[in-house]
Design an enzyme around this catalytic site. Structure first.
Site, PDB file in Angstrom:
ATOM      1  N   LYS A 207       0.829  -1.215   0.000  1.00  0.00           N
ATOM      2  CA  LYS A 207       0.000   0.000   0.000  1.00  0.00           C
ATOM      3  C   LYS A 207       0.858   1.258   0.000  1.00  0.00           C
ATOM      4  CE  LYS A 207      -4.294  -2.081   1.416  1.00  0.00           C
ATOM      5  NZ  LYS A 207      -5.236  -2.433   2.461  1.00  0.00           N
ATOM      6  N   ARG A 238      -2.653 -10.180   5.208  1.00  0.00           N
ATOM      7  CA  ARG A 238      -3.203 -10.344   3.854  1.00  0.00           C
ATOM      8  C   ARG A 238      -2.195  -9.753   2.880  1.00  0.00           C
ATOM      9  NH1 ARG A 238      -5.910  -7.255   0.261  1.00  0.00           N
ATOM     10  NH2 ARG A 238      -7.562  -8.216  -0.967  1.00  0.00           N
TER      11      ARG A 238
HETATM   12  N1  PMM Z   1      -7.318  -4.197   1.304  1.00  0.00           N
HETATM   13  C1  PMM Z   1      -7.719  -4.271   0.020  1.00  0.00           C
HETATM   14  C2  PMM Z   1      -8.750  -5.138  -0.365  1.00  0.00           C
HETATM   15  N2  PMM Z   1      -9.336  -5.939   0.534  1.00  0.00           N
HETATM   16  N3  PMM Z   1      -9.537  -6.720   2.745  1.00  0.00           N
HETATM   17  C3  PMM Z   1      -9.164  -6.671   4.035  1.00  0.00           C
HETATM   18  N4  PMM Z   1      -9.773  -7.474   4.942  1.00  0.00           N
HETATM   19  N5  PMM Z   1      -8.188  -5.825   4.466  1.00  0.00           N
HETATM   20  C4  PMM Z   1      -7.540  -4.980   3.619  1.00  0.00           C
HETATM   21  O1  PMM Z   1      -6.674  -4.212   4.081  1.00  0.00           O
HETATM   22  C5  PMM Z   1      -7.911  -5.007   2.242  1.00  0.00           C
HETATM   23  C6  PMM Z   1      -8.941  -5.910   1.846  1.00  0.00           C
HETATM   24  C7  PMM Z   1      -7.071  -3.400  -1.015  1.00  0.00           C
HETATM   25  O2  PMM Z   1      -5.913  -3.981  -1.481  1.00  0.00           O
HETATM   26  P1  PMM Z   1      -5.795  -4.900  -2.837  1.00  0.00           P
HETATM   27  O3  PMM Z   1      -6.355  -4.095  -3.980  1.00  0.00           O
HETATM   28  O4  PMM Z   1      -4.366  -5.201  -2.968  1.00  0.00           O
HETATM   29  O5  PMM Z   1      -6.586  -6.168  -2.646  1.00  0.00           O
END
Ligand code: PMM
Length: 251
Positions: A207, A238
């Site tokens: 991020k 994650r």
């Molecule tokens: N961040 C993204 C998408 N889904 N879900 C959870 N539980 N926590 C997060 O911090 C989160 C998420 C955005 O990131 P991406 O586009 O790399 O999936």
């Protein structure tokens, strides 16, 4: 600490956008993550990067359901990254065991009742609004206290709707309506979230607050944040780069 691998079946996610935008490619990447030691695979069909447009329900489901069906045959748990109750239901019927709702039940009025009925695990993330608006919503007094107060409201609603306490996973929502300082403050005081008594999931991977213009350049910083979280009672991280993060978590 467990490792949740990110599998975005989208043309526009910020860190891996377009890379796995095809059922076969996405499924292959999922099985590669299993080889790399992942514990859970989080399959998403709608980008939540700041400024992103929403996709239709039909499009979201067409992206994620075949991939979930294919990966449900593997030995790891499958999570579905969705804000929609309809997609959550179909995903669980296709073999997912966790619904990962970045809106924490705020985007779809049917979400809590649906999850309660499905009896699956539910990730409740702190959220203040859709991607289009979230940068303007990053205003806090004490960010940790404010986030805890706001997620507690959603937790109470989830419990009142019949979701079992032991099925809830809590996520402070790194990067969602938060600037870099807010994100670091949350990570530095993560024990205050752990003290709430729920399993805590952290999604810091690649991020913007980690610095650098290009998400690919943020992998080293991602791994060092993961390392800093080891031993703090976090349930899972994650991440995109499963291999490198598994190495520091399982050491
Ligand atoms: N961040 C993204 C998408 N889904 N879900 C959870 N539980 N926590 C997060 O911090 C989160 C998420 C955005 O990131 P991406 O586009 O790399 O999936």
């Amino acid at each position: 600490m467990l490792v949740m691998g990110i599998l975005n079946v989208t043309p526009d996610s910020f860190a891996d956008g377009g890379l796995h935008y095809d059922t076969d490619l996405a499924t292959a990447r999922g099985y590669e993550m299993v080889e790399e030691g992942v514990d859970i695979i989080d399959v998403g069909g709608e980008s939540t990067r700041p400024g992103a447009d929403r996709v239709s329900e039909q499009e979201e489901q067409a992206r994620v359901l075949p991939v979930i069906r294919a990966l449900a045959q593997s030995k790891v748990d499958i999570s579905v990254d969705t804000m929609r109750a309809s997609t959550a239901r179909l995903a669980v019927e296709a073999g997912a065991t966790i619904v990962n709702d970045v809106s924490g039940g705020a985007a779809d009025a049917d979400m809590f009742a649906t999850v309660a009925q499905l009896g699956c695990k539910y990730t409740l993330m702190h959220w203040r609004g859709h991607s289009k608006d979230m940068n303007s919503l990053a205003v806090y007094g004490d960010v940790v206290a404010d986030v805890i107060e706001e997620v507690t409201i959603q937790l109470d609603k989830a419990l009142a709707a019949g979701i079992k306490r032991e099925n809830i996973i809590l996520d402070p929502g790194i990067g969602f309506a938060k600037d870099a300082e807010h994100n670091w403050e949350i990570l530095n005081r993560i024990e205050e979230f752990v003290a709430l008594g729920y399993p805590v999931l952290i999604g810091h991977s690649r991020k913007r607050f980690l610095g650098g213009d290009n998400p690919d350049d943020r992998e080293a910083a991602t791994v060092s944040v993961t390392q800093s979280l080891v031993g703090k009672g976090i349930w899972a991280v994650r991440v995109h780069g499963v291999k490198a993060n598994v190495e520091v978590v399982k050491k």
